[in-house]
Design a protein around this motif. Structure first.
Motif, PDB file in Angstrom:
ATOM      1  N   VAL A  24      22.864  44.708 -25.523  1.00  0.00           N
ATOM      2  CA  VAL A  24      23.607  45.205 -24.366  1.00  0.00           C
ATOM      3  C   VAL A  24      24.222  46.565 -24.685  1.00  0.00           C
ATOM      4  O   VAL A  24      24.931  46.720 -25.672  1.00  0.00           O
ATOM      5  N   LYS A  25      23.926  47.517 -23.836  1.00  0.00           N
ATOM      6  CA  LYS A  25      24.477  48.872 -23.971  1.00  0.00           C
ATOM      7  C   LYS A  25      25.733  49.023 -23.115  1.00  0.00           C
ATOM      8  O   LYS A  25      26.683  49.702 -23.495  1.00  0.00           O
ATOM      9  N   ALA A  26      25.743  48.407 -21.928  1.00  0.00           N
ATOM     10  CA  ALA A  26      26.886  48.489 -21.015  1.00  0.00           C
ATOM     11  C   ALA A  26      26.885  47.278 -20.092  1.00  0.00           C
ATOM     12  O   ALA A  26      25.848  46.661 -19.849  1.00  0.00           O
ATOM     13  N   VAL A  27      28.069  46.946 -19.572  1.00  0.00           N
ATOM     14  CA  VAL A  27      28.241  45.840 -18.630  1.00  0.00           C
ATOM     15  C   VAL A  27      29.011  46.368 -17.427  1.00  0.00           C
ATOM     16  O   VAL A  27      30.034  47.033 -17.582  1.00  0.00           O
ATOM     17  N   ARG A  28      28.495  46.086 -16.225  1.00  0.00           N
ATOM     18  CA  ARG A  28      29.168  46.534 -14.996  1.00  0.00           C
ATOM     19  C   ARG A  28      29.335  45.364 -14.035  1.00  0.00           C
ATOM     20  O   ARG A  28      28.466  44.504 -13.954  1.00  0.00           O
ATOM     21  N   SER A  29      30.412  45.374 -13.293  1.00  0.00           N
ATOM     22  CA  SER A  29      30.608  44.407 -12.214  1.00  0.00           C
ATOM     23  C   SER A  29      30.046  45.019 -10.938  1.00  0.00           C
ATOM     24  O   SER A  29      30.146  46.223 -10.727  1.00  0.00           O
ATOM     25  N   ASP A  30      29.462  44.179 -10.094  1.00  0.00           N
ATOM     26  CA  ASP A  30      28.894  44.655  -8.838  1.00  0.00           C
ATOM     27  C   ASP A  30      28.961  43.517  -7.837  1.00  0.00           C
ATOM     28  O   ASP A  30      29.434  42.431  -8.159  1.00  0.00           O
ATOM     29  N   ARG A  31      28.497  43.750  -6.639  1.00  0.00           N
ATOM     30  CA  ARG A  31      28.447  42.720  -5.588  1.00  0.00           C
ATOM     31  C   ARG A  31      27.069  42.719  -4.942  1.00  0.00           C
ATOM     32  O   ARG A  31      26.454  43.758  -4.779  1.00  0.00           O
ATOM     33  N   TYR A  32      26.604  41.526  -4.601  1.00  0.00           N
ATOM     34  CA  TYR A  32      25.388  41.410  -3.801  1.00  0.00           C
ATOM     35  C   TYR A  32      25.688  41.932  -2.406  1.00  0.00           C
ATOM     36  O   TYR A  32      26.848  42.044  -2.011  1.00  0.00           O
ATOM     37  N   THR A  33      24.660  42.228  -1.626  1.00  0.00           N
ATOM     38  CA  THR A  33      24.885  42.705  -0.259  1.00  0.00           C
ATOM     39  C   THR A  33      25.616  41.659   0.569  1.00  0.00           C
ATOM     40  O   THR A  33      26.328  42.004   1.501  1.00  0.00           O
ATOM     41  N   SER A  34      25.468  40.387   0.204  1.00  0.00           N
ATOM     42  CA  SER A  34      26.184  39.313   0.907  1.00  0.00           C
ATOM     43  C   SER A  34      27.652  39.238   0.495  1.00  0.00           C
ATOM     44  O   SER A  34      28.421  38.479   1.080  1.00  0.00           O
ATOM     45  N   GLY A  35      28.036  40.012  -0.524  1.00  0.00           N
ATOM     46  CA  GLY A  35      29.427  40.051  -0.955  1.00  0.00           C
ATOM     47  C   GLY A  35      29.719  39.236  -2.198  1.00  0.00           C
ATOM     48  O   GLY A  35      30.810  39.298  -2.738  1.00  0.00           O
ATOM     49  N   GLY A  36      28.758  38.439  -2.659  1.00  0.00           N
ATOM     50  CA  GLY A  36      28.965  37.617  -3.854  1.00  0.00           C
ATOM     51  C   GLY A  36      29.000  38.457  -5.124  1.00  0.00           C
ATOM     52  O   GLY A  36      28.383  39.513  -5.201  1.00  0.00           O
ATOM     53  N   PRO A  37      29.729  37.992  -6.142  1.00  0.00           N
ATOM     54  CA  PRO A  37      29.862  38.754  -7.383  1.00  0.00           C
ATOM     55  C   PRO A  37      28.610  38.672  -8.257  1.00  0.00           C
ATOM     56  O   PRO A  37      27.952  37.643  -8.325  1.00  0.00           O
ATOM     57  N   GLN A  38      28.308  39.772  -8.911  1.00  0.00           N
ATOM     58  CA  GLN A  38      27.209  39.808  -9.873  1.00  0.00           C
ATOM     59  C   GLN A  38      27.612  40.689 -11.043  1.00  0.00           C
ATOM     60  O   GLN A  38      28.565  41.451 -10.962  1.00  0.00           O
ATOM     61  N   VAL A  39      26.877  40.551 -12.126  1.00  0.00           N
ATOM     62  CA  VAL A  39      27.095  41.368 -13.315  1.00  0.00           C
ATOM     63  C   VAL A  39      25.795  42.101 -13.601  1.00  0.00           C
ATOM     64  O   VAL A  39      24.716  41.520 -13.515  1.00  0.00           O
ATOM     65  N   VAL A  40      25.901  43.381 -13.913  1.00  0.00           N
ATOM     66  CA  VAL A  40      24.731  44.181 -14.269  1.00  0.00           C
ATOM     67  C   VAL A  40      24.808  44.445 -15.768  1.00  0.00           C
ATOM     68  O   VAL A  40      25.772  45.034 -16.251  1.00  0.00           O
ATOM     69  N   LEU A  41      23.803  43.972 -16.496  1.00  0.00           N
ATOM     70  CA  LEU A  41      23.722  44.207 -17.930  1.00  0.00           C
ATOM     71  C   LEU A  41      22.738  45.343 -18.164  1.00  0.00           C
ATOM     72  O   LEU A  41      21.581  45.261 -17.751  1.00  0.00           O
ATOM     73  N   VAL A  42      23.192  46.395 -18.799  1.00  0.00           N
ATOM     74  CA  VAL A  42      22.338  47.538 -19.133  1.00  0.00           C
ATOM     75  C   VAL A  42      21.979  47.400 -20.606  1.00  0.00           C
ATOM     76  O   VAL A  42      22.865  47.265 -21.452  1.00  0.00           O
ATOM     77  N   PHE A  43      20.690  47.413 -20.901  1.00  0.00           N
ATOM     78  CA  PHE A  43      20.224  47.221 -22.271  1.00  0.00           C
ATOM     79  C   PHE A  43      19.842  48.539 -22.920  1.00  0.00           C
ATOM     80  O   PHE A  43      19.524  49.509 -22.235  1.00  0.00           O
ATOM     81  N   LYS A  44      19.843  48.561 -24.244  1.00  0.00           N
ATOM     82  CA  LYS A  44      19.444  49.769 -24.974  1.00  0.00           C
ATOM     83  C   LYS A  44      17.972  50.079 -24.751  1.00  0.00           C
ATOM     84  O   LYS A  44      17.571  51.229 -24.783  1.00  0.00           O
TER      85      LYS A  44
END
Length: 75
Positions: A24-44
């Motif tokens: 894992v290079k970075a971790v971001r919080s985001d939301r689905y278009t429906s509004g539900g929570p998601q996590v975006v994992l950015v890899f090296k």
């Protein structure tokens, strides 16, 4: 909640994704278009991975394999 998941998976962790271990290079919080929570994992190496905030991930941290389940993960 995505906030909890982001705190649990950290930069430098190794995550098992699609049968491969990826750093894992970075971790971001985001939301689905429906509004539900998601996590975006950015890899090296390779593309980023979007996961539901409540998803259980297998993570290796400092040579130890741990299963991470976020607290209060609602979708």
């Amino acid at each position: 909640m995505a906030r909890v998941m982001a705190l649990r998976v950290r930069r430098g962790d190794w995550v098992s994704a699609h049968g491969q271990w990826r750093e894992v290079k970075a971790v971001r919080s985001d939301r689905y278009t429906s509004g539900g929570p998601q996590v975006v994992l950015v890899f090296k190496a390779g593309p980023a991975l979007r996961v539901n905030a409540a998803e259980v991930l297998t993570v290796e941290r400092r040579g130890r394999t741990v299963r991470i389940k976020p607290r209060g993960g609602r979708t």
